[in-house]
Design an enzyme around this catalytic site. Structure first.
Site, PDB file in Angstrom:
ATOM      1  N   CYS A   1       0.826  -1.208   0.000  1.00  0.00           N
ATOM      2  CA  CYS A   1       0.000   0.000   0.000  1.00  0.00           C
ATOM      3  C   CYS A   1       0.869   1.270   0.000  1.00  0.00           C
ATOM      4  O   CYS A   1       1.550   1.536  -0.971  1.00  0.00           O
ATOM      5  CB  CYS A   1      -0.978  -0.044   1.168  1.00  0.00           C
ATOM      6  SG  CYS A   1      -2.292   1.184   1.054  1.00  0.00           S
TER       7      CYS A   1
ATOM      8  N   PHE B   1      -4.384   7.149  -3.547  1.00  0.00           N
ATOM      9  CA  PHE B   1      -3.308   7.582  -4.434  1.00  0.00           C
ATOM     10  C   PHE B   1      -2.774   6.374  -5.183  1.00  0.00           C
ATOM     11  O   PHE B   1      -2.967   5.225  -4.760  1.00  0.00           O
ATOM     12  CB  PHE B   1      -2.187   8.255  -3.635  1.00  0.00           C
ATOM     13  CG  PHE B   1      -2.573   9.585  -3.052  1.00  0.00           C
ATOM     14  CD1 PHE B   1      -2.228  10.773  -3.691  1.00  0.00           C
ATOM     15  CD2 PHE B   1      -3.290   9.653  -1.858  1.00  0.00           C
ATOM     16  CE1 PHE B   1      -2.594  12.000  -3.158  1.00  0.00           C
ATOM     17  CE2 PHE B   1      -3.658  10.878  -1.320  1.00  0.00           C
ATOM     18  CZ  PHE B   1      -3.309  12.056  -1.969  1.00  0.00           C
TER      19      PHE B   1
ATOM     20  N   HIS C   1      -3.821  -5.239  -0.416  1.00  0.00           N
ATOM     21  CA  HIS C   1      -3.552  -5.763   0.927  1.00  0.00           C
ATOM     22  C   HIS C   1      -3.595  -7.291   0.959  1.00  0.00           C
ATOM     23  O   HIS C   1      -4.661  -7.881   1.201  1.00  0.00           O
ATOM     24  CB  HIS C   1      -4.565  -5.194   1.928  1.00  0.00           C
ATOM     25  CG  HIS C   1      -4.340  -3.752   2.228  1.00  0.00           C
ATOM     26  ND1 HIS C   1      -3.592  -3.327   3.315  1.00  0.00           N
ATOM     27  CD2 HIS C   1      -4.726  -2.633   1.580  1.00  0.00           C
ATOM     28  CE1 HIS C   1      -3.547  -1.994   3.321  1.00  0.00           C
ATOM     29  NE2 HIS C   1      -4.222  -1.552   2.280  1.00  0.00           N
TER      30      HIS C   1
ATOM     31  N   GLU D   1      -2.593  -9.154   3.224  1.00  0.00           N
ATOM     32  CA  GLU D   1      -2.898  -9.632   4.579  1.00  0.00           C
ATOM     33  C   GLU D   1      -4.393  -9.678   4.853  1.00  0.00           C
ATOM     34  O   GLU D   1      -4.819 -10.154   5.914  1.00  0.00           O
ATOM     35  CB  GLU D   1      -2.214  -8.734   5.615  1.00  0.00           C
ATOM     36  CG  GLU D   1      -2.923  -7.439   5.947  1.00  0.00           C
ATOM     37  CD  GLU D   1      -2.789  -6.354   4.888  1.00  0.00           C
ATOM     38  OE1 GLU D   1      -3.396  -5.278   5.045  1.00  0.00           O
ATOM     39  OE2 GLU D   1      -2.071  -6.582   3.893  1.00  0.00           O
TER      40      GLU D   1
END
Length: 376
Positions: free
Chosen positions: A255, A300, A340, A342
């Site tokens: 990220c 972003f 992500h 995770e």
């Protein structure tokens, strides 16, 4: 108690309060996840954002202490169609409304979240004020406050969420810790640390402003660049640090960590119209052609063309809008992804990336051992 969300373009939505009383500013965004609201609330990447959930019923399984992703609620405000006041789950310890009040976070329900989401998609993520009170308020004044807020662009929010001092992740995972990892905390989610620990890593978490010299003094096998909030171009100190770390140890970024690594490689970033937030975003692995369903939370994005001469290659692509979702540079022992892996919440399709990081550290350790043997 009445609740309001006033947008900078003059639009005002009115509903009912179900969290704390008060007023807060933030960027209003939407998340398409069907569940995982507790993980969303506590994700530091949502700092200074007012999150709207598109799923119409939120709070039905309550709140528990096991599924938090940081030490507190991170969002500026929370907007839902209907907040369940009678959660039903064997893990539930309290209701969503109780949790918001304990953390002094404003929640509003009975909002037409479909209309608000469509408005954001058309106009883009907007500066907003969320307010709940038991007296008459001026909607015009709320709109003016929304306009006056500085917004996220050009703002360093990492300094608001990073840890104040270095600490070792206190893991409940048993087993040998074969690898030493330093995690730069730009707003790290707990599940990242849980996974690294489960895979045999002793994790040292350090503040975002930690120097490259101090990071390398821990003699880590690998360095992790965490997720986090805000505009990556404003976190100049971290970009400078990462530049010094490239090539010194294996690097893995997620990220904001991905964005900062890209900037350190000479790339540029830009603000998306309304961002990617949810747990159902399709991403193509350009290496093997496999499509992964991913969890995402970012406003972003890295400009792919800006990295064309960096030496890094585009490893993953978003299939909704063809934006950059990952990069790799094996010769420099680094890779990163925008999404992500995770999860928490979301699918586990991309969990292999943590194992790739382990493999990279193992190969580096093997190469160093072999080099020492040759020297002797």
């Amino acid at each position: 108690m009445k609740g309001y969300i006033a947008l900078e373009d003059g639009t005002v939505f009115e509903g009912e309060s179900f969290g704390a009383a008060g007023e807060a500013v933030g960027e209003v965004v939407f998340n398409t996840s069907l569940s995982g609201y507790q993980e969303v609330l506590t994700d530091p990447s949502y700092s200074s954002q007012i999150v709207t959930m598109t799923n119409p019923l939120i709070g039905n399984y309550g709140i528990n202490e096991d599924d938090i992703e940081s030490s507190k609620i991170q969002v500026s405000g929370f907007v839902v169609k209907e907040a369940c006041s009678y959660p039903s789950n064997f893990t539930s310890q309290k209701s969503l409304s109780e949790y918001l009040r304990e953390n002094n976070v404003i929640g509003i329900e009975d909002i037409d979240t479909r209309a608000l989401t469509r408005h954001i998609r058309e106009k883009g993520a907007l500066k907003a004020v969320i307010c709940s009170c038991d007296s008459e308020i001026s909607k015009e004044k709320l709109v003016e406050k929304a306009k006056a807020w500085k917004g996220l662009k050009g703002t360093d929010l990492v300094k608001e969420v990073t840890c104040s001092k270095a600490y070792s992740w206190d893991s409940t995972e048993v087993g040998e810790k074969k690898y030493s990892v330093v995690a730069l905390d730009f707003g790290v989610k707990y599940n990242i640390l849980r996974i690294l620990s489960k895979l045999g890593c002793q994790v040292k978490v350090v503040p975002a402003h930690t120097s490259a010299e101090e990071i390398l003094s821990y003699n880590p096998d690998g360095i992790f660049l965490s997720n986090g909030p805000g505009d990556p171009s404003a976190v100049t100190y971290a970009i400078d640090t990462i530049k010094e770390l490239i090539g010194k140890r294996p690097l893995f970024g997620i990220c904001l960590g991905h964005q900062l690594l890209s900037l350190a490689l000479g790339g540029t970033t830009y603000k998306l119209k309304f961002g990617h937030r949810g747990s159902n975003h399709p991403v193509k692995n350009n290496g093997n052609g496999v499509v992964e369903i991913t969890s995402q939370n970012h406003g972003f994005c890295v400009d792919t063309q800006s990295l064309s001469s960096s030496g890094a290659t585009l490893s993953h692509t978003n299939l909704n809008d063809q934006t950059c979702e990952g990069l790799t540079w094996p010769q420099k022992k680094l890779f990163s992804v925008q999404y992500h892996p995770e999860a928490s919440p979301g699918p586990h399709d991309s969990g292999y990336l943590f194992e790739d990081f382990i493999t990279m550290m193992e190969e580096q350790k093997h190469a160093e051992t072999k080099q020492k043997q040759v020297q002797h």
